[in-house]
Design a protein around this motif. Structure first.
Motif, short mmCIF file in Angstrom:
data_model
loop_
_atom_site.label_atom_id
_atom_site.label_comp_id
_atom_site.label_asym_id
_atom_site.label_seq_id
_atom_site.Cartn_x
_atom_site.Cartn_y
_atom_site.Cartn_z
N LYS A 161 0.84 -1.21 0.00
CA LYS A 161 0.00 0.00 0.00
C LYS A 161 0.88 1.26 0.00
O LYS A 161 0.60 2.23 -0.73
N TYR A 184 2.29 1.74 -3.42
CA TYR A 184 1.23 2.20 -4.33
C TYR A 184 0.96 3.69 -4.12
O TYR A 184 0.82 4.45 -5.09
N THR A 224 1.29 6.66 -6.91
CA THR A 224 0.19 7.54 -7.31
C THR A 224 0.53 9.01 -7.05
O THR A 224 0.16 9.88 -7.82
N LYS A 271 -5.88 8.44 -15.27
CA LYS A 271 -6.54 7.14 -15.16
C LYS A 271 -5.54 6.14 -14.58
O LYS A 271 -4.84 5.43 -15.30
N THR A 325 -6.06 0.62 -10.08
CA THR A 325 -6.37 0.45 -8.66
C THR A 325 -5.27 -0.36 -7.99
O THR A 325 -4.46 -1.02 -8.65
N LEU A 326 -5.27 -0.33 -6.67
CA LEU A 326 -4.28 -1.09 -5.90
C LEU A 326 -4.37 -2.57 -6.22
O LEU A 326 -3.33 -3.24 -6.40
N GLU A 327 -5.56 -3.10 -6.32
CA GLU A 327 -5.74 -4.53 -6.59
C GLU A 327 -5.22 -4.91 -7.96
O GLU A 327 -4.71 -6.01 -8.16
N GLU A 328 -5.33 -4.00 -8.92
CA GLU A 328 -4.88 -4.29 -10.28
C GLU A 328 -3.36 -4.42 -10.38
O GLU A 328 -2.86 -5.20 -11.18
#
Length: 258
Positions: free
Chosen positions: A117, A120, A124, A224, A227-230
């Motif tokens: 996290k 990530y 971002t 765009k 996401t974190l999961e991606e």
């Protein structure tokens, strides 16, 4: 004549059967253990290539027999003693052992979700919340860039002047660099265009190691971002590689290297 008790004969058979079952075949006196078939079956099934079946096991058995025959012939012809072959075997052995240790290290030192996290969030933040559709004209000197800016102020079209750009990759497309985040460009370049409004052009040349740029922002839109999961698997892999690199460097420091 003496007779062995029935219980003793049964006991001998019980001992003999498991010993025989340990081998799927014996080739010129060399046993191929059943465990090798099981290992290959497990690998094939795990990779989703084929489901476990008698047909699959028979194919694997035939393949192992064929390999053993070839191996025996290769040894007979002396390839096992060849220096180049020995070097390859040593390299393969080293890789297998190291990979086993790495797998164990990762298992004992898993990447925490909190670390993923944090990485990530760093990504971002660096990428920003906006994307820019940018054009540029690259010149060799500051004077040339100032001349381009003067012509633009006089009414010349950016796309026409871009044909003279030193960046041949974008010159034919009017200097178009497409949509991108500021982090995709050198700091000086991105700092210049993020300060611009849509449709604006830099008032002064922007210098980078490539030369002097005149930059135009065609459009701006919200970024765009995945996401974190991606991207979690990719981040986890990158952090694992980083941790392994640190582990290796620590071992190298402790080693006596002459």
């Amino acid at each position: 004549m003496t007779f062995k008790p029935a219980s003793l004969l049964i006991a001998l058979l019980v001992v003999a059967v498991p010993a025989f079952a340990q081998n799927v075949a014996v080739v010129n006196g060399k046993a191929i253990p059943t465990s090798r078939v099981e290992a290959v079956v497990k690998q094939v099934v795990a990779q989703g290539q084929q489901p476990d079946s008698p047909q699959l096991r028979d194919l694997i058995k035939k393949d192992l027999i064929g390999r053993e025959v070839m191996m025996q012939e290769a040894e007979k012809q002396g390839f096992g003693k060849d220096a180049a072959v020995k070097a390859q075997i040593d390299n393969a052995r080293q890789a297998i052992i190291i990979n086993a240790m790495i797998a164990d290290y990762i298992k004992k030192n898993p990447i925490a979700d909190a670390d993923i996290k944090a990485e990530y969030d760093r990504f971002t933040k660096q990428a920003g919340d906006k994307e820019y559709h940018v054009r540029h004209i690259l010149t060799a000197t500051e004077a040339e860039a100032n001349d381009v800016i003067a012509k633009l102020k006089a009414g010349a079209k950016f796309e026409d002047l871009a044909k003279t750009s030193k960046d041949t990759g974008s010159a034919a497309n009017g200097g178009d660099l497409d949509w991108a985040s500021p982090s995709s460009f050198p700091p000086a370049f991105s700092a210049a265009f993020v300060a611009l409004q849509k449709g604006a052009v830099t008032e002064k040349p922007v210098q980078t190691p490539n030369g002097f740029h005149v930059i135009k922002v065609d459009d701006i839109r919200p970024a765009k971002l995945p996401t974190l999961e991606e991207v979690k698997p990719q981040i986890s892999e990158a952090l694992a590689q980083k941790k392994l690199q640190a582990y290796q460097e620590e071992l190298v420091k402790k080693a006596k290297v002459q």
